[in-house]
Design an enzyme around this catalytic site. Structure first.
Site, short mmCIF file in Angstrom:
data_model
loop_
_atom_site.label_atom_id
_atom_site.label_comp_id
_atom_site.label_asym_id
_atom_site.label_seq_id
_atom_site.Cartn_x
_atom_site.Cartn_y
_atom_site.Cartn_z
N TRP A 3 -3.20 64.54 33.38
CA TRP A 3 -3.80 65.63 32.61
C TRP A 3 -2.88 66.84 32.57
CZ3 TRP A 3 -5.04 70.64 33.96
CH2 TRP A 3 -5.87 71.35 33.08
N HIS A 4 -2.14 67.06 33.67
CA HIS A 4 -1.31 68.25 33.78
C HIS A 4 -0.08 68.20 32.88
CE1 HIS A 4 -3.72 69.05 37.40
NE2 HIS A 4 -3.34 70.30 37.25
N GLY A 5 0.40 67.03 32.56
CA GLY A 5 1.57 67.01 31.71
C GLY A 5 2.11 65.62 31.46
#
Length: 477
Positions: free
Chosen positions: A325-327
């Site tokens: 989700w973060h990257g």
């Protein structure tokens, strides 16, 4: 438009005045002003992406209405999947398309084959990961009959685009924030003062702690082959406080600003670096995201109710998905997997809920045992942060190799004593205020001259240590 920019310091008072003077007690007018201000705020980065957030709002509002009118299980499930596919489809295209293309090309190259697929010059819309999850929470909760579908489209637009938390959270649940757009909001002086105090603390975290730590974290990470192990460890330390000051600072500002307008957002950080184990850390770090994954992914998968294999599977899924989700980078996937590895022993030994109380509750100092537990947990977190900060997997492993070399116990080659002193002041302040919602919440009980002297000190430090303006880290997510 950053919270710590001149533009925002002009924008906020104008919106505040219009909201209370023109909006008054008229809920619809207030909601319209919030929605309009939020679209101006978001459009300040790139007005073209306003159509994306409007379309997402239209889709989920319409699906919510349709869910409220349909009782047939198959139809309701189809409507839910339309919402999920539309929202995650946009997120997947803008955030992960090039990542998957590059990974596919590299996989074919590894096995000696050539694959010709062009990547696209895609601009990532600011905050898309946040408002996507926020709108998804609405349709999922309506589908699960935890929330009645709203018929107020303006209020729903305001909920999706609410500018204080639009681009970097907290990720609000529809069950918490959306009903607040349907009730009368009155100006509360004490609530507003407390909100401003939280904004002040958030700005201090961002400007003094995060931005100054970023300077040295960037120098060390970008030139890691030139420094010894102890300096690399210090670089990871600086990044740990950069990301904490940056992200929790944004959350504090968002929550504080929301209170100026009569809204209450959920807490997003609860002094995570005072955690005694990794399970406690994840109950205190980015709470809105971790609870979102818990409720909408982990529990539906079976949670920890099944056997050992199911517990292991579900733990890895939730942490790896959280990392992803973060990257769009394998470093985030490894960061998530590493945290799963940290967490699993506690879960399997049924010790993941041991430390649920406040550390050193009612005491000024922790015990030797608590100090050791916090130190060890922080060290594990530092190692994981290396993957989060590194440009790629090779960079991360090279950095860690440098830390755990013979030079780890050498004297550091960079020692910014003033910045370290500020971090120490920050840690002490957070420790003394750890029983509150945020560190300086309870200074209101100190006598006025001392209290205002403390506020003045924070403001002076912000002006004295204002460096190059750094974008909030989580804007990229």
């Amino acid at each position: 438009m950053f919270f710590n920019s001149i533009e925002f310091f002009i924008f906020l008072p104008i919106v505040f005045a219009l909201y209370w003077l023109i909006g008054g007690k008229n809920i619809k007018t207030q909601n319209l002003l919030v929605a309009a201000a939020s679209y101006v705020f978001y459009g300040w980065w790139d007005w073209r992406f306003l159509s994306l957030i409007l379309f997402s709002s239209l889709v989920d509002y319409s699906i919510g209405i349709a869910l409220g009118k349909n009782e047939k299980p198959s139809t309701r499930k189809t409507l839910l999947w339309i919402s999920i596919c539309v929202n995650l489809g946009f997120l997947g295209f803008f955030k992960y398309y090039n990542f998957f293309v590059d990974s596919l090309i590299n996989s074919f190259t590894f096995f000696g084959s050539e694959l010709s697929i062009n990547t696209l010059n895609i601009i990532l819309p600011v905050g898309i990961s946040f408002y996507t999850f926020q709108t998804l929470s609405y349709t999922i909760d309506v589908y699960n009959r935890k929330l009645e579908p709203t018929k107020d489209f303006v209020g729903f637009m305001a909920f999706v685009s609410f500018f204080p938390q639009l681009v970097a959270g907290p990720i609000e649940r529809a069950t918490n924030l959306l009903p607040q757009f349907s009730v009368e909001r009155k100006f509360d002086y004490r609530n507003a003062v407390d909100g401003l105090r939280q904004v002040l603390w958030g700005l201090f975290k961002k400007i003094v702690i995060a931005d100054n730590c970023a300077k040295y974290a960037n120098i060390i990470f970008n030139n890691h082959t030139e420094y010894n192990g102890s300096t690399l460890l210090l670089g990871a330390f600086f990044f740990a406080f950069q990301i904490y000051g940056d992200f929790s600072g944004y959350s504090d500002i968002a929550i504080g600003i929301s209170r100026l307008f009569g809204f209450n957002l959920k807490r997003n950080f609860a002094f995570p670096y005072f955690s005694r184990d990794i399970a406690e850390f994840w109950r205190r770090w980015h709470i809105s995201l971790s609870t979102w994954f818990r409720d909408y992914l982990y529990i539906p998968l079976g949670g920890s109710r099944g056997g050992t294999s199911m517990k292991v599977r579900n733990t890895f899924i939730i942490f790896i998905v959280s990392g992803f989700w973060h990257g769009a980078n394998w470093t985030f996937v490894i960061w998530g997997a590493l945290n799963a590895i940290y967490f699993l022993p506690l879960l399997l030994a049924n010790k993941n809920r041991v430390n649920t109380n406040l550390v050193a509750e009612g005491k000024y100092l922790p015990s030797i045992k608590e100090l050791g537990q916090m130190g060890f947990t922080f060290l594990l977190t530092l190692i994981a942060w290396v993957f989060f900060r590194a440009d790629n997997v090779t960079h991360a492993f090279s950095y860690l190799k440098g830390i755990f070399s013979g030079s780890l116990f050498s004297w550091v080659e960079i020692f910014p004593s003033t910045i370290l002193g500020l971090v120490f002041f920050f840690i002490i302040t957070e420790w003394l205020g750890r029983s509150g919602e945020y560190a300086i919440e309870k200074v209101d009980f100190i006598n006025r001259p001392v209290r205002w002297g403390f506020y003045l000190l924070l403001i002076v430090l912000m002006f004295a240590f204002t460096g190059e303006e750094q974008q909030f880290i989580y804007f990229q997510f």
